[in-house]
Enzyme design. Structure first.
Site, short mmCIF file in Angstrom:
data_model
loop_
_atom_site.label_atom_id
_atom_site.label_comp_id
_atom_site.label_asym_id
_atom_site.label_seq_id
_atom_site.Cartn_x
_atom_site.Cartn_y
_atom_site.Cartn_z
N HIS A 186 -22.64 -36.38 10.86
CA HIS A 186 -23.77 -37.31 10.79
C HIS A 186 -23.81 -38.31 11.93
O HIS A 186 -24.81 -38.43 12.65
CB HIS A 186 -23.73 -38.08 9.47
CG HIS A 186 -23.83 -37.21 8.25
ND1 HIS A 186 -24.51 -36.01 8.23
CD2 HIS A 186 -23.33 -37.37 7.00
CE1 HIS A 186 -24.43 -35.48 7.03
NE2 HIS A 186 -23.71 -36.27 6.27
N GLU A 203 -22.52 -47.00 2.15
CA GLU A 203 -22.82 -46.56 0.79
C GLU A 203 -22.19 -47.52 -0.21
O GLU A 203 -21.02 -47.88 -0.07
CB GLU A 203 -22.24 -45.17 0.53
CG GLU A 203 -22.79 -44.06 1.39
CD GLU A 203 -22.16 -42.72 1.03
OE1 GLU A 203 -22.46 -42.21 -0.07
OE2 GLU A 203 -21.37 -42.21 1.83
N ARG A 216 -21.00 -17.90 -9.98
CA ARG A 216 -20.06 -17.26 -10.88
C ARG A 216 -20.35 -17.57 -12.35
O ARG A 216 -19.87 -16.87 -13.24
CB ARG A 216 -18.63 -17.70 -10.55
CG ARG A 216 -18.13 -17.18 -9.21
CD ARG A 216 -16.81 -17.81 -8.82
NE ARG A 216 -16.97 -19.24 -8.52
CZ ARG A 216 -15.98 -20.02 -8.12
NH1 ARG A 216 -14.76 -19.53 -7.98
NH2 ARG A 216 -16.19 -21.30 -7.87
N LYS A 223 -17.50 -46.35 1.94
CA LYS A 223 -17.93 -46.38 0.55
C LYS A 223 -17.61 -47.74 -0.07
O LYS A 223 -16.76 -48.47 0.43
CB LYS A 223 -17.24 -45.27 -0.24
CG LYS A 223 -17.69 -43.87 0.18
CD LYS A 223 -17.15 -42.81 -0.75
CE LYS A 223 -17.73 -41.44 -0.41
NZ LYS A 223 -19.20 -41.40 -0.63
N LYS A 281 -22.40 -28.65 5.76
CA LYS A 281 -21.17 -29.27 6.24
C LYS A 281 -20.21 -29.42 5.06
O LYS A 281 -20.64 -29.41 3.91
CB LYS A 281 -21.47 -30.60 6.94
CG LYS A 281 -22.03 -31.70 6.02
CD LYS A 281 -21.00 -32.76 5.76
CE LYS A 281 -21.56 -33.92 4.99
NZ LYS A 281 -20.55 -34.84 4.46
N LYS A 338 -34.14 -36.58 8.31
CA LYS A 338 -34.77 -37.87 8.06
C LYS A 338 -35.88 -38.12 9.09
O LYS A 338 -35.72 -37.84 10.28
CB LYS A 338 -33.74 -39.00 8.14
CG LYS A 338 -32.56 -38.86 7.18
CD LYS A 338 -32.95 -39.14 5.75
CE LYS A 338 -31.73 -39.16 4.85
NZ LYS A 338 -32.09 -39.42 3.44
N ASP A 366 -15.59 -36.59 6.78
CA ASP A 366 -16.80 -36.42 6.00
C ASP A 366 -18.06 -36.83 6.75
O ASP A 366 -19.11 -36.22 6.60
CB ASP A 366 -16.69 -37.23 4.71
CG ASP A 366 -17.80 -36.93 3.73
OD1 ASP A 366 -18.16 -35.75 3.56
OD2 ASP A 366 -18.32 -37.88 3.11
N ASP A 413 -27.47 -30.32 8.87
CA ASP A 413 -27.03 -31.71 8.73
C ASP A 413 -28.25 -32.46 8.19
O ASP A 413 -29.21 -32.71 8.93
CB ASP A 413 -26.59 -32.27 10.07
CG ASP A 413 -26.07 -33.71 9.97
OD1 ASP A 413 -26.35 -34.35 8.94
OD2 ASP A 413 -25.41 -34.17 10.91
N HIS A 414 -28.23 -32.82 6.91
CA HIS A 414 -29.44 -33.36 6.29
C HIS A 414 -29.87 -34.68 6.91
O HIS A 414 -31.02 -35.08 6.77
CB HIS A 414 -29.27 -33.50 4.78
CG HIS A 414 -28.33 -34.58 4.35
ND1 HIS A 414 -26.98 -34.37 4.19
CD2 HIS A 414 -28.56 -35.87 4.04
CE1 HIS A 414 -26.42 -35.50 3.81
NE2 HIS A 414 -27.34 -36.42 3.70
#
Length: 503
Positions: A238, A214, A39, A339, A146, A180, A233, A175-176
């Site tokens: 994952h 993380e 946009r 996290k 996702k 891997k 999340d 799903d990244h």
């Protein structure tokens, strides 16, 4: 390749760098173009400049300027509202022009790098513009990032909307984590090594731990994270994806559907938690202020920009799952993610059962027992596989001490720059859905999460924040394993150990 949300972080930080690395390896088609749709008010030239300034910084330091310029030169931009039918008519016209200009035979890869609220609308608008039809040997594919819904009902609704306008073979739910190298290598590691598969079962394995840690907070994603939380999340996509690969049965072949059939069987075999079991086998946490490993003082989650002062959103989750199958009966799978943890670690630990102690009672250093063998599959930060064994300490006395045999991808194969998306984008273009989620797998995963979400919604936490930033989550996460006589593997940048019950 049409990227919806082309001015967003995902495109700048992951997609363009991944396309660059594919181009550097000569793995992009000879006739190829990128069309960004968003946009924001950009021309093609100003969009190219945006990528030059905000995407190129995410490349490896010794990147090739020529390869990057070639990629940017075949990049174009189209401004449009994702819900405006006129934008998709303009898209169809632009694609025809790019087909002629770059001699592309009508193969389109649509990539939705947008907020999930637009997924269904974009898919339906693409179809209404006549861009989903496959004929004369060309293909049309849609990549969906996702999260695939936020609960079971929304996942079913999204799947229904997508399957109304696309066939399943055209849908690539990405799903990244499955891009891997270590995750992909699980299949080869298990099924191509005769020494591994025979002991990959309940007779030899005591338990499995899957950790995704993380050190970062929510950064600029508070608006998304506040409505999502750590469970939604990370777990249904994952962590369960990794669990399914670890626990699956050998497929009949390495055909995509054969592999995904076996993964679906694993998820169906996971015992759903009853409301009472949710209270016992799940832990949630939220970080407070604290000090990270580098000495940096960081704010509590509730003090982050965009977060409610009384937020009940979890930033940490741990749970224990059991798989009701012949291979895994009685073997707990412990999952955790969070996290503001002490470091960036993603790994799978397989702990084997203890060897008999009797013969070594006077030979063991430190602990008064033989250490169990532990296999660790590291996904990040340093991809590889290690195996902990017991060895004799040099000297006249018979004394044992644990040692580690370590395999690192970098040492054996070199360290190729990667975003985790290269393999997945390449597989999309090749039409290989092996590493992508099928509709039924998505829904099974949300079914498993449903009782947890229900109980957590009905019983808000009263102790948030319950762990300090820089710690390994709340103490209840340790209790989750200690009740079973087990302990988490604890990692820091200096190394990893198994925490004993007294620590």
């Amino acid at each position: 390749m049409v990227i919806f949300g082309a001015a967003g972080d995902l495109a700048k930080r992951k997609l363009f760098p991944a396309l660059y690395y594919l181009s550097a390896l000569n793995q992009l088609p000879e006739h190829f173009a990128i069309l960004g749709v968003s946009r924001e008010d950009f021309s093609t030239e100003s969009y190219r400049e945006l990528m030059n300034t905000e995407s190129r910084v995410h490349l490896d330091a010794d990147y090739s300027e020529d390869v990057w310029k070639r990629l940017i030169k075949c990049s174009y931009y189209l401004q449009g509202d994702f819900r405006d039918p006129a934008a998709y008519q303009a898209l169809a016209e632009k694609l025809c022009k790019l087909d002629d200009q770059h001699k592309i035979p009508g193969n389109y890869l649509f990539y939705m790098a947008t907020p999930p609220a637009f997924f269904g609308d974009i898919a339906e608008q693409i179809a209404a513009a006549g861009l989903t039809t496959e004929q004369d040997g060309h293909w049309r594919r849609l990549v969906i990032e996702k999260p695939f819904g936020r609960d079971l009902q929304s996942a079913r609704d999204l799947n229904r909307r997508l399957l109304n306008v696309f066939d399943e073979h055209q849908l690539y739910r990405i799903d990244h984590y499955l891009g891997k190298e270590t995750v992909q290598n699980f299949l080869a590691f298990r099924f191509a090594n005769g020494v591994i598969e025979p002991i990959w079962n309940r007779r030899y394995i005591d338990h499995v731990q899957i950790t995704v840690a993380e050190p970062l907070g929510v950064e600029n994603r508070a608006s998304y994270y506040e409505g999502t939380g750590a469970l939604r999340d990370m777990v249904p996509n994952h962590l369960l994806a990794v669990l399914a690969i670890i626990a699956m049965e050998p497929p009949i072949s390495f055909n995509a559907d054969e592999i995904r059939d076996e993964q679906a069987k694993v998820l169906r075999a996971i015992q759903p938690l009853t409301p009472e079991e949710v209270l016992i086998h799940t832990v949630r946490g939220q970080y407070g202020s604290g000090v990270m490993g580098d000495g940096t003082h960081v704010a509590a989650y509730r003090q982050e920009a965009g977060v409610a002062k009384d937020s009940q959103t979890e930033t940490f989750v741990a749970l224990s799952l059991m798989i009701d199958s012949w291979r895994w009966a009685g073997v707990p799978f412990y999952l955790r993610t969070g996290k503001r943890l002490p470091g960036r670690f993603t790994e799978i630990m397989i702990q084997y059962k203890h060897a008999p102690n009797a013969a070594f009672k006077r030979s063991i250093l430190k602990e008064k027992r033989v250490e169990p063998n532990v296999m660790v599959l590291r996904i990040q930060p340093s991809e590889g596989i290690s195996l902990g064994i017991n060895a004799k300490v040099p000297g006249q006395a018979l004394q044992l001490s644990p040692v580690e045999m370590n395999f690192s991808y970098d040492d054996y194969f070199g360290n190729e720059p990667s975003t985790g998306y290269e393999t997945l984008i390449y597989d999309c273009m090749q039409g290989d859905p092996t590493l992508f989620k099928r509709a039924d797998i998505i829904e099974i995963a949300w079914q498993l999460m449903e009782p947890i979400l229900d109980i957590w919604s009905a019983l808000p936490p009263r102790d948030f924040p319950n762990y300090a930033a820089g710690e390994w989550g709340p103490s209840e996460a340790d209790d989750l394993l200690q009740r079973d006589g087990r302990s988490w593997r604890i990692c820091t940048p200096g190394g990893c150990v198994r925490r004993t019950n007294n620590e």
